[in-house]
Write a protein that holds these residues in place. Structure first.
Motif, PDB file in Angstrom:
ATOM      1  N   ARG A  30      12.348   9.505   1.385  1.00  0.00           N
ATOM      2  CA  ARG A  30      11.855   9.267   0.024  1.00  0.00           C
ATOM      3  C   ARG A  30      11.350   7.850  -0.126  1.00  0.00           C
ATOM      4  NH1 ARG A  30      16.623  12.206  -1.243  1.00  0.00           N
ATOM      5  NH2 ARG A  30      17.681  10.265  -1.811  1.00  0.00           N
ATOM      6  N   HIS A  31      12.100   6.906   0.406  1.00  0.00           N
ATOM      7  CA  HIS A  31      11.650   5.517   0.320  1.00  0.00           C
ATOM      8  C   HIS A  31      10.347   5.314   1.084  1.00  0.00           C
ATOM      9  CE1 HIS A  31      15.898   3.816  -0.678  1.00  0.00           C
ATOM     10  NE2 HIS A  31      15.416   4.623  -1.608  1.00  0.00           N
ATOM     11  N   TYR A  32      10.244   5.946   2.244  1.00  0.00           N
ATOM     12  CA  TYR A  32       9.031   5.787   3.049  1.00  0.00           C
ATOM     13  C   TYR A  32       7.824   6.313   2.296  1.00  0.00           C
ATOM     14  CZ  TYR A  32       5.936   5.979   7.091  1.00  0.00           C
ATOM     15  OH  TYR A  32       4.884   5.795   7.952  1.00  0.00           O
ATOM     16  N   PHE A  33       7.985   7.501   1.710  1.00  0.00           N
ATOM     17  CA  PHE A  33       6.863   8.057   0.962  1.00  0.00           C
ATOM     18  C   PHE A  33       6.570   7.235  -0.282  1.00  0.00           C
ATOM     19  CE2 PHE A  33       7.223  11.934   3.492  1.00  0.00           C
ATOM     20  CZ  PHE A  33       5.882  12.265   3.629  1.00  0.00           C
ATOM     21  N   PHE A  34       7.604   6.755  -0.931  1.00  0.00           N
ATOM     22  CA  PHE A  34       7.384   5.932  -2.119  1.00  0.00           C
ATOM     23  C   PHE A  34       6.599   4.669  -1.773  1.00  0.00           C
ATOM     24  CE2 PHE A  34       8.815   2.453  -4.866  1.00  0.00           C
ATOM     25  CZ  PHE A  34       8.410   2.954  -6.094  1.00  0.00           C
ATOM     26  N   VAL A  35       7.018   3.995  -0.696  1.00  0.00           N
ATOM     27  CA  VAL A  35       6.293   2.790  -0.275  1.00  0.00           C
ATOM     28  C   VAL A  35       4.870   3.140   0.136  1.00  0.00           C
ATOM     29  CG1 VAL A  35       6.239   0.949   1.444  1.00  0.00           C
ATOM     30  CG2 VAL A  35       8.394   1.567   0.370  1.00  0.00           C
ATOM     31  N   SER A  36       4.704   4.251   0.847  1.00  0.00           N
ATOM     32  CA  SER A  36       3.361   4.654   1.263  1.00  0.00           C
ATOM     33  C   SER A  36       2.470   4.900   0.057  1.00  0.00           C
ATOM     34  CB  SER A  36       3.440   5.914   2.129  1.00  0.00           C
ATOM     35  OG  SER A  36       4.199   5.677   3.296  1.00  0.00           O
ATOM     36  N   VAL A  37       3.011   5.617  -0.929  1.00  0.00           N
ATOM     37  CA  VAL A  37       2.219   5.907  -2.123  1.00  0.00           C
ATOM     38  C   VAL A  37       1.876   4.620  -2.867  1.00  0.00           C
ATOM     39  CG1 VAL A  37       2.314   7.003  -4.393  1.00  0.00           C
ATOM     40  CG2 VAL A  37       3.074   8.251  -2.383  1.00  0.00           C
ATOM     41  N   SER A 326       1.052   9.715   6.472  1.00  0.00           N
ATOM     42  CA  SER A 326       2.421   9.240   6.267  1.00  0.00           C
ATOM     43  C   SER A 326       3.429  10.350   6.527  1.00  0.00           C
ATOM     44  CB  SER A 326       2.574   8.720   4.827  1.00  0.00           C
ATOM     45  OG  SER A 326       1.672   7.667   4.584  1.00  0.00           O
ATOM     46  N   PHE A 327       3.093  11.564   6.108  1.00  0.00           N
ATOM     47  CA  PHE A 327       3.982  12.699   6.330  1.00  0.00           C
ATOM     48  C   PHE A 327       4.190  12.936   7.826  1.00  0.00           C
ATOM     49  CE2 PHE A 327       4.553  17.224   7.109  1.00  0.00           C
ATOM     50  CZ  PHE A 327       5.656  17.494   6.309  1.00  0.00           C
ATOM     51  N   ILE A 328       3.108  12.876   8.587  1.00  0.00           N
ATOM     52  CA  ILE A 328       3.215  13.104  10.033  1.00  0.00           C
ATOM     53  C   ILE A 328       4.067  12.016  10.678  1.00  0.00           C
ATOM     54  CG2 ILE A 328       1.911  13.229  12.168  1.00  0.00           C
ATOM     55  CD1 ILE A 328       1.654  15.701  10.378  1.00  0.00           C
ATOM     56  N   VAL A 329       3.801  10.743  10.297  1.00  0.00           N
ATOM     57  CA  VAL A 329       4.563   9.633  10.888  1.00  0.00           C
ATOM     58  C   VAL A 329       6.037   9.744  10.508  1.00  0.00           C
ATOM     59  CG1 VAL A 329       4.840   7.137  10.888  1.00  0.00           C
ATOM     60  CG2 VAL A 329       2.549   8.125  10.989  1.00  0.00           C
ATOM     61  N   ALA A 330       6.285  10.058   9.215  1.00  0.00           N
ATOM     62  CA  ALA A 330       7.673  10.166   8.776  1.00  0.00           C
ATOM     63  C   ALA A 330       8.395  11.282   9.525  1.00  0.00           C
ATOM     64  CB  ALA A 330       7.712  10.422   7.266  1.00  0.00           C
ATOM     65  N   ARG A 331       7.721  12.408   9.703  1.00  0.00           N
ATOM     66  CA  ARG A 331       8.339  13.519  10.429  1.00  0.00           C
ATOM     67  C   ARG A 331       8.619  13.135  11.872  1.00  0.00           C
ATOM     68  NH1 ARG A 331       8.996  18.868   9.419  1.00  0.00           N
ATOM     69  NH2 ARG A 331       9.054  20.278  11.192  1.00  0.00           N
ATOM     70  N   ARG A 332       7.746  12.327  12.434  1.00  0.00           N
ATOM     71  CA  ARG A 332       7.912  11.907  13.822  1.00  0.00           C
ATOM     72  C   ARG A 332       9.054  10.901  13.977  1.00  0.00           C
ATOM     73  NH1 ARG A 332       6.862  13.322  19.076  1.00  0.00           N
ATOM     74  NH2 ARG A 332       6.617  11.476  20.367  1.00  0.00           N
TER      75      ARG A 332
END
Length: 651
Positions: A30-37, A326-332
């Motif tokens: 969640r934090h990763y996506f929040f920062v990405s957004v 970001s989704f791909i990197v986060a999943r990886r």
């Protein structure tokens, strides 16, 4: 905890967790996506907004330049038109015939030539210096309606007679077309005015100039006089109706710039039909006219709206691509980290046989291998932990029991020694008192002096023994409280009267502020007396001669009673305020007398007050004395001595 870990080591089989990304969402994701957004979307939105802003500025400035140029060209054409008419009239006013014969009826030839050279002039009149008509020529009528009229009082005649050109206001003839009057001086030679040439000029040319201007699809131009008269407009009916436009904001702004220079080059305002337009203007200064060019706002900003749409589309596409990446990197990244987190959790629960197997081919796989090595090292380290912990636990248990036994023996020893010392000490004190009363015979002054010192030291030693005995009882949990209804005022009077001789000997003023009404407390009388003796005695001990000790009380009228002991002694340093209630603690320092006693009085007082459910504290400032406070429970209304609680043992 340790036995459970050892038990898990023996019972748990070897465990493996594969790199599976089923439910992988977590706080880091969640934090990763929040920062990405925030970062990506923020950057894209900021760039898009800046692009839109600068595109808006550029569109507006470009439109301002175009409209200003068109308005300026139209204003120059109108000014040139009037200038040409004025030039033709000046040529007629300075002809050689005028120089020879003056203004006469023969001047009609010059008027014919004037009407030929200036088609916009529909009527011309030559006036003598006294304002009488000398010659007249019109394109539409043979006889002038102004025959016999005296023009000498008209503003146009007066201005021309003084050598200046006059440009009159615009007017309509027969509700058909706008006209204006121009007058010039007639001179036979320079600066010698012998008459006035007056012409009526048809302003249809101005309408031709204005109507020829095209500003986009729906743009238009119009001309306005300073008085607000509409001179030319694509809708000629507005001109023929004599429509006033002075109330329009853009018209007011244009002519305001003539007076104060604050006119805006581009104005968003409403036109005659109430529609919002972008308006630019150019002035015809010597006529005090203005040419306006207006374009509807929606047409002017069409290019801007298209740019906003394109920018928004690109923004959404870029944002979608960024979030997908970001989704791909986060999943990886987050998936393997979650597996490692599960491993840490398993080890924390005691499963040291846990191993992680990750095959990502990157740094995370290397981290997993190091994690497995660390787990193996922990498993080896805890192999013989159970016996060591059991041994240490047994040693600590034995030591703890020994400490408890020593503490009990210490308390019993102090109690026994204090009691055994108290008996002979009481006998010694009694014998000394008998000798001082001269029961055994008269005494010399020196004998009395030494016996008094023996008696004083005996009393001091008895106090020390009593404090040690009380401390032993407190530590042993053997102190007993016998709470009854006690009059606090009477108790204070008894304690003060007991200590007053000592105060008089030290030349200290001992005052008691007694309340008007009686205050009853529910407490052990002897224990409260001991607290008061300790606090007031300490106050007198540390107060210098000619000082003052004051005792007062206060009640909240409900549950608690407060006793205050104030002195004018040296005060207590800030860092000592809490320590003074510790056992055996005494304040020492430069400028202070060496304290006497064991340092147990305040500690015992604190314990006795707290056993009653109260609280004790001190407020003090160095060199400004000290004030001790303690609280005791008030007696319940209606309670009698018989109904007071029985003696209770506090441990």
């Amino acid at each position: 905890m340790i036995p459970r870990i050892i038990e898990n080591l023996k019972a748990a089989p070897r465990t493996k967790i594969e790199n599976r990304f089923g439910r992988w969402r977590g706080r880091l994701v969640r934090h990763y996506f929040f920062v990405s957004v925030v970062l990506i979307a923020g950057g894209l939105i900021t760039s898009g907004l800046l692009e839109i802003f600068f595109r808006y500025r550029e569109s507006r400035d470009h439109l301002a330049v175009l409209q200003k140029e068109s308005a300026t060209v139209a204003a120059l054409k109108i000014d040139r038109f009037i200038h040409d008419v004025e030039t033709a009239m000046k040529a007629a006013a300075r002809s050689q015939e005028i120089a020879r014969e003056g203004v006469s009826s023969d001047y009609k030839f010059e008027l014919k030539r004037l009407l030929f050279l200036a088609p916009a002039i529909t009527e011309a009149v030559a006036l003598s210096a006294d304002g009488n008509r000398r010659a007249h020529l019109s394109r539409s009528r043979a006889v002038s309606p102004d025959t016999g009229r005296d023009f000498s009082a008209s503003p146009a005649f007066q201005k021309a007679k003084h050598g200046q050109s006059y440009f009159g206001p615009v007017y309509l003839v027969g509700a058909s077309e706008p006209y204006m009057t121009i007058t010039l001086p007639i001179e036979n030679f320079k600066a010698n005015v012998i008459g006035v040439l007056q012409a009526e000029v048809n302003l249809k040319y101005v309408w031709d100039v204005v109507s020829a201007i095209k500003a986009g699809r729906a743009g238009y131009a119009y001309a306005v006089s300073r008085s607000g008269d509409l001179l030319a407009h694509p809708d000629m009916s507005l001109v023929l109706q004599g429509r006033k436009v002075s109330e329009l904001d853009q018209v007011q702004a244009a002519f305001r710039s003539v007076t104060d220079g604050r006119g805006a080059p581009l104005t968003v305002a409403r036109n005659l039909r109430g529609k919002e337009v972008i308006s630019s203007f150019a002035l015809v200064p010597r006529l005090e006219w203005a040419v306006f060019i207006e374009t509807p706002v929606e047409e002017a900003y069409e290019a801007l709206y298209a740019s906003v749409l394109r920018t928004s589309s690109l923004l959404l596409i870029g944002l979608g691509m960024a979030l997908f990446a970001s989704f791909i990197v986060a999943r990886r990244v987050i998936g393997p980290l979650r597996v490692l987190g599960q491993g840490v959790q398993r080890i924390g629960s005691g499963d040291l046989r846990f191993r992680v197997e990750l095959k990502t081919g990157d740094e995370i796989e290397a981290l997993a291998e190091e994690f497995n090595k660390m787990t193996a090292a922990l498993q080896d380290s805890y192999a013989d932990l159970e016996s060591k912990v059991a041994l240490r636990t047994q040693e600590l248990s034995v030591a703890n029991e020994r400490l408890k036994e020593l503490d009990r023996l210490k308390s019993d020893f102090v109690s026994n020694v204090s009691h055994e010392l108290g008996t002979p000490l009481t006998a010694i004190k009694g014998a000394v008192d008998l000798i001082l009363r001269e029961v055994a015979g008269p005494l010399t002054e020196k004998q009395i002096h030494y016996l008094a010192r023996v008696r004083s030291n005996t009393q001091h030693l008895a106090g020390l023994i009593r404090d040690l005995l009380d401390l032993a009882k407190i530590e042993g949990g053997k102190i007993e409280l016998n709470p009854t209804r006690v009059s606090l005022v009477g108790l204070l009077q008894e304690v003060v009267e007991t200590l007053r001789p000592i105060a008089m000997e030290k030349q200290i003023a001992l005052d008691v502020a007694m309340p008007q009404s009686s205050i009853l407390i529910r407490a052990d009388r002897d224990k409260v007396t001991q607290v008061l003796m300790n606090l007031i005695g300490n106050a007198m001990k540390f107060t210098p001669p000619h000082g003052k000790v004051k005792v007062s009380t206060a009640s909240d009228g409900a549950e608690w009673v407060q006793v205050v002991v104030n002195d004018t002694g040296p005060g207590i340093p800030t860092d000592e305020k809490e320590k003074i209630f510790d056992k055996f603690h005494q304040i020492t320092g430069e400028g202070r007398p060496k304290p006497k006693g064991t340092g147990l009085g305040l500690a015992i007082s604190k314990t006795l007050v707290e056993l009653h459910g109260g609280k004790i504290w001190v407020e003090s400032e160095v060199n400004h004395g000290s004030t001790f406070y303690f609280t005791l429970p008030a007696a319940v209304a209606g309670e009698t001595k018989a109904s007071a609680p029985a003696a209770m043992k506090v441990g």
